[in-house]
Structure formats: structure tokens, C-alpha cells
Design an enzyme around this catalytic site. Sequence first.
Site, PDB file in Angstrom:
ATOM      1  N   TYR A 161     -14.835 -12.323   0.527  1.00 10.79           N
ATOM      2  CA  TYR A 161     -15.493 -10.891   0.076  1.00 10.79           C
ATOM      3  C   TYR A 161     -16.780 -11.103  -0.661  1.00 10.79           C
ATOM      4  O   TYR A 161     -17.920 -10.446  -0.276  1.00 10.79           O
ATOM      5  CB  TYR A 161     -14.651 -10.004  -0.795  1.00 10.79           C
ATOM      6  N   ARG A 205       0.791  -1.098   0.105  1.00 13.61           N
ATOM      7  CA  ARG A 205       0.008  -0.016   0.004  1.00 13.61           C
ATOM      8  C   ARG A 205       0.566   1.365   0.079  1.00 13.61           C
ATOM      9  O   ARG A 205       0.602   2.301   0.550  1.00 13.61           O
ATOM     10  CB  ARG A 205      -1.376   0.077   1.147  1.00 13.61           C
TER      11      ARG A 205
END
Length: 365
Positions: free
Chosen positions: A157, A30
Site C-alpha cells: 500500500y 468486517r
Amino acid sequence: MVELPPLRNDLLLRAARGEKTERAPVWIMRQAGRYLPEFRALRAHHEFFEICRTPELATEITLQPIRRYSGLIDASIIFSDILVIPQAMGMEVLMNPGPSFPDPLNIPADVAKLRQNVDVEKELGYVFKAITQTRIELKGEVPLIGFCGAPWTLFAYMIEGGGSKTFTKAKTWLFKYPKESEALLIQIADVCVDFLVGQVKAGAQLLQVFDSWAGELSPHDFALFSLPTLRHISKGVREKLANQNIPQVPMTLFAKGANYALGELAQDSGYDVLGLDWCIEPSVARRTVNGKVALQGNMDPNVLYGGREAIESAVKRMCKEFQDGNNGGASAWIANLGHGITPGVDPEDVRWYFECIHKYSASKQ
């Protein structure tokens, strides 16, 4: 075929191949993200998935940390999201601020709603364009990493409808509908293979598979449901690249929380590099993999909030552990965090982290 600039810093690729390096290459998960003011400035005017789907914007954000930390950082990673694969399979995914699926998969019959034959060029071509554009604009300064989410993490998810603390819905599928779950996991894995191959063709020089929720499975269930799909991906990518006469690239697997599986993953998962979270000592990881693969990691991201003394101390200890497990050498190790950087970190403390890695990871003579 677009001609791409030659690479000027191959430290990451040498480490991924297990070669000796003068110091550990370093990047952070990230790294193109909300801790950077330049990211927040651009994000203020654009929706998250709009950035992912707009090659010019994805390229700009990918390059932000490379510009800020030029000379200190050894890799770029394309700005995208693991959930572009469920989108390509026909699911709606919103980001507000975390991911949510307005219409998750509730029962196995819902799988029929998914796109059965995913044309990755049509559905995910924007990622490929961003990769090629980024390679051109990097001018060979550092390699570019492509990535995808692992099937179990994407499966979770798609069924939970977002993040979860208990994973009750996804695990209900595993235990109540094991055959249907295995079929969906392989269906997802097939899209992952095509997506990763497309990224290499577009210019990605290393691939990473993120199994962010691996640690939510018991060792038995990881071996039963996740590991076969991870092998399916590594084998499928390598075969498709070979069949198309495309040079192989190193592949990294980050199965967060699955340190219990390190030995097995090193033995025959088909990956060149295994990512580590911060819950295992590097020296233990070195002994466990026994030189079969390179390692990546693994400082706790929250150390970055501890101030420069804490960062330096943690980096020094981490480097010593990786080196002691490798006869004082920096080979076969990519320095990183044990998970993604979080939004509140001071970018100057990240600079200090990189500087400390450079200082303390140099190979002992």
C-alpha cells in the site's frame, strides 16, 4: 490500570488454543461494516478515519454487530484499519472511498521521510482507548480481537499508493532493491509488534495479523519477503508480553491466497490459528496442518448473496469438512468467512449464516 469485566463466553479462546468446543465459535471479518444500516447511519456524519480516531465512535461501531446478533456471535473485533500503521509512520492516507496515499514511497530514498522511531502510545493511543472502552461496554459478552496489517501488505500500500491489480511498483522494489525492501519490511514489523502489544495491554484478548496481499507473491517470494516479518511479529509480541509479565493471548495469521504455505506456517510461524480463504477444502487444510494449529474460515463471502438455501448448504458442507478432518469434533476451528463481508449483504442473511453455524458445527458425539 482499569479493571475489565470478566469474560462470559470463552468459546473463541478455547478453539484458538486447540481445545475441544461444543460447537465452532463464529465471527466474520468486517462484521462492523457497511452492510449494517446502523453503521451507514453513523458513517453518514463522520469521515472514516475520524471514526477510527474517536474512541467513542469506534466503540459504538464495534458493538453494533454484537447487539444485533447477541447470542449468535462469539467475538468482537475493534473497529480500526490496517492503514493506521502507515499513518503512524508519518504517511498521509485518505479514504475516498478506497484508500489512497497522496505521497507514496517511490524510491528507497523516500524511506527517510518516514518517522523512524514511532511512539505507538502517542500515534495510535486512540486505538488503545477504544479497545479499553469497548472491553468495558462489552461487559464480558464476547472476547475482543485486536489486529494489524502484515508488513508485506502495508509495504505494498505504501509504495503503490493504494490498492493495485498488478503490484508492479511494490514488486519492482522487491526485485530491484531487495535489501532496502527487507529493511523497510522489518521497520514496519517493529511498529506492528509495539502496536499489537499495546492492544493487549489495553484489553485485546486475541490478535489477528492480516496479510491481505500474501497471494500476490510467489511461494519463493512469500518465503523470502513476507514470512520472516510474520515470524518477527509473533516472536516479538510474545517476548515483549513475557518481559512485561503480561499474559499471552492467542495469535491468528490470515495470509490470504497463501494456502501453499499452510504446512510451513503451521510448523514454525509462531501463530496459534491460521485463517483460510475459500480456495482450499477444510479437510485438506486439516491434513496439511496436522493438528499443530487451529484453523479459521472459510466460506466464500459471496455465498451470502445466494439466498438461505445456498447459505445453509455451504455452511453444512463446510462444517462437515472441518469435522471430518478432525474425527467429527469441533475443536481447533473458528468459523468465519474466507475474506471480509461485502457491503450489499442483507443483515438477515448474516443472521441465518450464524444460525446455521450453530446448528451444523456442533460436535458429533
